[in-house]
Design a protein around this motif. Structure first.
Motif, PDB file in Angstrom:
ATOM      1  N   GLY A   1       5.387   4.374   0.850  1.00 42.53           N
ATOM      2  CA  GLY A   1       4.411   3.327   1.146  1.00 42.53           C
ATOM      3  C   GLY A   1       5.027   2.240   1.983  1.00 42.53           C
ATOM      4  N   ASN A   2       4.402   1.073   1.982  1.00 44.97           N
ATOM      5  CA  ASN A   2       4.952  -0.070   2.701  1.00 44.97           C
ATOM      6  C   ASN A   2       4.441  -1.351   2.078  1.00 44.97           C
ATOM      7  N   PHE A   3       5.176  -2.415   2.299  1.00 47.20           N
ATOM      8  CA  PHE A   3       4.701  -3.762   1.989  1.00 47.20           C
ATOM      9  C   PHE A   3       4.991  -4.623   3.206  1.00 47.20           C
TER      10      PHE A   3
ATOM     11  N   PHE B   1       8.100  -6.692  13.510  1.00 48.89           N
ATOM     12  CA  PHE B   1       9.382  -6.221  12.989  1.00 48.89           C
ATOM     13  C   PHE B   1       9.099  -5.089  12.006  1.00 48.89           C
ATOM     14  N   GLN B   2       9.761  -3.974  12.212  1.00 48.68           N
ATOM     15  CA  GLN B   2       9.601  -2.832  11.323  1.00 48.68           C
ATOM     16  C   GLN B   2      10.957  -2.432  10.755  1.00 48.68           C
ATOM     17  N   TYR B   3      11.016  -2.324   9.443  1.00 45.48           N
ATOM     18  CA  TYR B   3      12.213  -1.864   8.745  1.00 45.48           C
ATOM     19  C   TYR B   3      11.867  -0.551   8.045  1.00 45.48           C
ATOM     20  N   PHE B   4      12.492   0.535   8.494  1.00 50.04           N
ATOM     21  CA  PHE B   4      12.247   1.852   7.897  1.00 50.04           C
ATOM     22  C   PHE B   4      13.343   2.109   6.860  1.00 50.04           C
TER      23      PHE B   4
ATOM     24  N   PHE C   1       7.865  -3.439   5.917  1.00 50.31           N
ATOM     25  CA  PHE C   1       8.918  -2.675   5.259  1.00 50.31           C
ATOM     26  C   PHE C   1       8.309  -1.322   4.866  1.00 50.31           C
ATOM     27  N   VAL C   2       8.657  -0.296   5.615  1.00 49.91           N
ATOM     28  CA  VAL C   2       8.110   1.039   5.395  1.00 49.91           C
ATOM     29  C   VAL C   2       9.164   1.857   4.657  1.00 49.91           C
TER      30      VAL C   2
ATOM     31  N   MET D   1       0.858  -1.182   0.000  1.00 49.10           N
ATOM     32  CA  MET D   1       0.000   0.000   0.000  1.00 49.10           C
ATOM     33  C   MET D   1       0.894   1.232   0.000  1.00 49.10           C
ATOM     34  N   ASP D   2       0.358   2.351  -0.488  1.00 50.02           N
ATOM     35  CA  ASP D   2       1.158   3.573  -0.553  1.00 50.02           C
ATOM     36  C   ASP D   2       0.316   4.774  -0.150  1.00 50.02           C
TER      37      ASP D   2
END
Length: 400
Positions: free
Chosen positions: A224-226, A291-294, A345-346, A104-105
């Motif tokens: 966005g992110n996936f 888990f968040q990866y910026f 993954f943001v 999504m974006d």
């Protein structure tokens, strides 16, 4: 002895005068052999000079044959482009039925179940592939089902509509559930249609398996992110929603290994991607979580020495882990922050672009440098030789 040349030639023949005029432009005066003095010091300097010329010339040839790599930053003015994301991730404790990749974006575009366009590989607990890799594309490909009576009508398990009254195949059942915006995870695992549909690689699989997802997807070139998260994803009223049973959230172990994650094609001398070979494991006695990866994506244009360009991206990351805190059994139910177990993954786009290029020295510059090396070495050694020769003469005169 020097002889003077007479000018008493016939005036009609001007070739000799022209030849003498050309001689005035000679910058390399010739010295008779009888006036030349050769010394041992001059011989040593000459040998050293040839060795030095050979070393410097070889170094210059190597410098010419090795292109230089240069980078600089400019403002990114590109518009209307797509961002290609290459993914290769193994989930050690999630089955291929539980792994759903969504994107999504900020422009409002949602892509659900993107992994249907990627390759999924079932993995054992020990990391050994199970069977062949499969691509799950809803509504496409040959379907092999059991033979049914002519008037057979498969049960839609409550998802039937006036348009869809029978669900004879797994695809038809999934489409009916998606129209209702219901989760399809249970029907993939337990419905008769999906179990008997041998075209579905991931129906009726074991609960102790893992899954590797690999492939590529294209998204808008905006932030966005996936993510791969717990539950079935749907879009309702423009909002991205995950449907799941909270009691099952602690069992959603998102231990994973990122084999590779890139945004575009690589180019020679490109720095390694920061997330390649990153491994995050949650032990069985530990709490699962988020888990968040910026990611900061930096557009890059690479140009090789022949002018060929590659449009790609580099990136930098920061990351964090937020554990899932469930209410305690002792009744101390303090308000907890809602966390959706998964891996996000943001990404956002940098306003600047890197221009990377490999530059080879022009051939004329290479020739000029070779001439400068030869001329410079001979000139410097000639000055040294004349100084040594004068000192030698002065020393010999004093000793007399």
């Amino acid at each position: 002895m020097m002889h003077e040349v007479s000018d008493s030639k016939p005036k009609g023949k001007s070739g000799g005068g022209m030849f003498r005029s050309i001689k005035n432009f000679d910058i390399y005066p010739k010295i008779d052999e009888s006036y030349r003095v050769q010394t041992s010091g001059g011989a040593i300097l000459s040998i050293l000079g040839w060795i030095l010329i050979a070393i410097l010339a070889l170094a210059e040839v190597r410098n010419y044959m090795t292109p230089k790599f240069k980078e600089h930053m400019i403002v990114d003015t590109s518009l209307g482009q797509q961002l290609r994301i290459n993914v290769n991730i193994t989930f050690h404790s999630l089955t291929c039925n539980e792994v759903h990749l969504d994107a999504m974006d900020v422009a409002g575009d949602n892509q659900l179940n993107v992994e249907h366009e990627m390759v999924k590989q079932r993995m054992s607990r020990h990391g050994i592939p199970i069977g062949a890799a499969g691509v799950e594309i809803i509504g496409e490909g040959p379907i092999e089902v059991e033979d049914h009576p002519p008037n057979y009508c498969g049960d839609c398990f409550g998802a039937d509509t006036p348009e869809i009254r029978c669900c004879n195949t797994c695809d038809q059942l999934i489409q009916a559930y998606q129209l209702k915006q219901w989760s399809v995870s249970e029907i993939l695992r337990n419905s008769t249609q999906c179990i008997h549909d041998r075209a579905k690689h991931f129906a009726n699989i074991g609960a102790d398996e893992g899954c590797t997802v690999s492939g590529k997807m294209s998204v808008n070139k905006v932030a966005g992110n996936f993510h791969i998260a717990h539950g079935e994803s749907i879009v309702r009223d423009g909002r991205h929603i995950h449907q799941f049973n909270p009691a099952l959230a602690p069992k959603f172990n998102v231990s994973h290994t990122i084999h590779s994650l890139s945004f575009g094609d690589p180019y020679p001398s490109m720095p390694a991607n920061p997330l390649d070979s990153v491994k995050r494991i949650i032990a069985e006695d530990e709490s699962t979580g988020l888990f968040q990866y910026f990611i900061r994506v930096i557009p890059t244009i690479y140009t090789n020495e022949y002018g060929r360009q590659v449009f790609t991206n580099q990136y930098t990351i920061t990351d964090r882990f937020r554990p899932l805190n469930m209410p305690q059994a002792n009744g101390d139910n303090k308000p907890q922050e809602a966390i959706l177990p998964g891996i996000f993954f943001v990404y956002e786009l940098s306003p600047f672009m890197i221009e990377a290029s490999r530059i080879r020295m022009p051939f004329l510059h290479f020739v000029t440098k070779l001439c400068a090396i030869v001329g410079g070495v001979f000139t410097v050694l000639g000055v040294l030789d004349s100084i040594l020769f004068r000192l030698q003469k002065m020393t010999s005169l004093k000793t007399r």
